[in-house]
Design a protein around this motif. Structure first.
Motif, PDB file in Angstrom:
ATOM      1  N   LYS A 180     -13.265 -14.292  16.349  1.00 48.22           N
ATOM      2  CA  LYS A 180     -13.540 -12.933  15.840  1.00 48.22           C
ATOM      3  C   LYS A 180     -14.038 -12.034  16.962  1.00 48.22           C
ATOM      4  N   GLY A 181     -14.864 -12.564  17.840  1.00 52.76           N
ATOM      5  CA  GLY A 181     -15.356 -11.775  18.965  1.00 52.76           C
ATOM      6  C   GLY A 181     -14.229 -11.341  19.888  1.00 52.76           C
ATOM      7  N   ILE A 182     -13.296 -12.252  20.153  1.00 50.28           N
ATOM      8  CA  ILE A 182     -12.159 -11.908  21.022  1.00 50.28           C
ATOM      9  C   ILE A 182     -11.283 -10.858  20.348  1.00 50.28           C
ATOM     10  N   GLN A 183     -11.065 -10.996  19.042  1.00 45.48           N
ATOM     11  CA  GLN A 183     -10.260 -10.006  18.310  1.00 45.48           C
ATOM     12  C   GLN A 183     -10.919  -8.635  18.351  1.00 45.48           C
ATOM     13  N   SER A 184     -12.225  -8.583  18.112  1.00 47.94           N
ATOM     14  CA  SER A 184     -12.900  -7.282  18.125  1.00 47.94           C
ATOM     15  C   SER A 184     -12.881  -6.684  19.531  1.00 47.94           C
ATOM     16  N   LEU A 185     -13.023  -7.517  20.563  1.00 46.49           N
ATOM     17  CA  LEU A 185     -12.954  -7.020  21.929  1.00 46.49           C
ATOM     18  C   LEU A 185     -11.578  -6.454  22.236  1.00 46.49           C
ATOM     19  N   ARG A 186     -10.534  -7.137  21.795  1.00 44.49           N
ATOM     20  CA  ARG A 186      -9.175  -6.617  22.005  1.00 44.49           C
ATOM     21  C   ARG A 186      -8.971  -5.294  21.287  1.00 44.49           C
ATOM     22  N   ARG A 187      -9.494  -5.192  20.047  1.00 47.30           N
ATOM     23  CA  ARG A 187      -9.362  -3.933  19.309  1.00 47.30           C
ATOM     24  C   ARG A 187     -10.070  -2.801  20.034  1.00 47.30           C
ATOM     25  N   LYS A 188     -11.274  -3.057  20.539  1.00 45.06           N
ATOM     26  CA  LYS A 188     -12.027  -2.014  21.235  1.00 45.06           C
ATOM     27  C   LYS A 188     -11.320  -1.585  22.509  1.00 45.06           C
TER      28      LYS A 188
ATOM     29  N   SER B 293      -8.057  -1.732  23.097  1.00 47.10           N
ATOM     30  CA  SER B 293      -6.868  -0.946  22.745  1.00 47.10           C
ATOM     31  C   SER B 293      -7.261   0.449  22.251  1.00 47.10           C
ATOM     32  N   GLU B 294      -8.369   0.546  21.497  1.00 43.24           N
ATOM     33  CA  GLU B 294      -8.837   1.862  21.056  1.00 43.24           C
ATOM     34  C   GLU B 294      -9.232   2.717  22.252  1.00 43.24           C
ATOM     35  N   PHE B 295      -9.905   2.113  23.220  1.00 42.08           N
ATOM     36  CA  PHE B 295     -10.297   2.852  24.420  1.00 42.08           C
ATOM     37  C   PHE B 295      -9.075   3.348  25.179  1.00 42.08           C
ATOM     38  N   GLN B 296      -8.060   2.499  25.307  1.00 39.07           N
ATOM     39  CA  GLN B 296      -6.844   2.914  26.003  1.00 39.07           C
ATOM     40  C   GLN B 296      -6.153   4.051  25.262  1.00 39.07           C
ATOM     41  N   GLN B 297      -6.112   3.972  23.936  1.00 37.93           N
ATOM     42  CA  GLN B 297      -5.483   5.043  23.158  1.00 37.93           C
ATOM     43  C   GLN B 297      -6.248   6.350  23.318  1.00 37.93           C
ATOM     44  N   GLN B 298      -7.590   6.291  23.286  1.00 35.24           N
ATOM     45  CA  GLN B 298      -8.385   7.503  23.444  1.00 35.24           C
ATOM     46  C   GLN B 298      -8.220   8.091  24.840  1.00 35.24           C
TER      47      GLN B 298
END
Length: 150
Positions: free
Chosen positions: A34-42, A44-49
């Motif tokens: 779960k930690g790795i998944q949340s890190l990947r989401r963050k 990708s969100e940072f890259q999109q922003q």
């Protein structure tokens, strides 16, 4: 990404099993996943922003800097730490040669050839074979003449 061999993964699993314990290990694995998944989401969100900011401001310099950072990150991922350590410790290969077997190519096992057997030599029978052989047939009863009936 990280370059882990199966032996290193097995060692990590054994250490985790000993340290965490068999009861709590599945929960720990789920937490790490779960930690790795949340890190990947963050990430990708940072890259999109960041991409959105670049599009809004139309700043070519910022776009180039972000591309440079991405290239640097991909270079870091491809960094071969094992190779760099080997180059630093054993640049000329003498340590590796010291641990190689010097006789690995030189040794040839001898071929066994039995000594010749003379033609008139008796066949060898081990002493235990006589015990395993079938018993000799019983002796025939002595012949007795049949009585004559008159």
């Amino acid at each position: 990404m990280l370059d882990l061999a199966w032996s290193e993964i097995a060692l990590i699993a054994v250490v985790a099993l000993v340290v965490i314990g068999p009861k709590d290990l599945p929960d720990a694995i789920k937490g790490v996943a779960k930690g790795i998944q949340s890190l990947r989401r963050k990430v990708s969100e940072f890259q999109q922003q960041a991409d959105e900011l670049v599009r809004e401001a139309k700043l070519e310099d910022v776009r180039n800097q972000i591309a440079d950072v991405r290239n640097t990150i991909s270079d870091i991922r491809r960094f071969d730490i094992k190779g760099e350590i080997e180059k630093a410790v054993d640049s000329d290969g003498t340590v590796r040669k010291a641990f190689e077997d010097p006789m690995k190519d030189a040794y040839v096992p001898p071929v066994y050839t039995p000594p010749p057997v003379p033609e008139n030599a008796p066949a060898f029978v081990p002493p235990d074979v006589a015990r395993w052989a079938a018993p000799p047939p019983p002796p025939e009863p002595p012949s007795v003449p049949a009585p004559a009936f008159v």
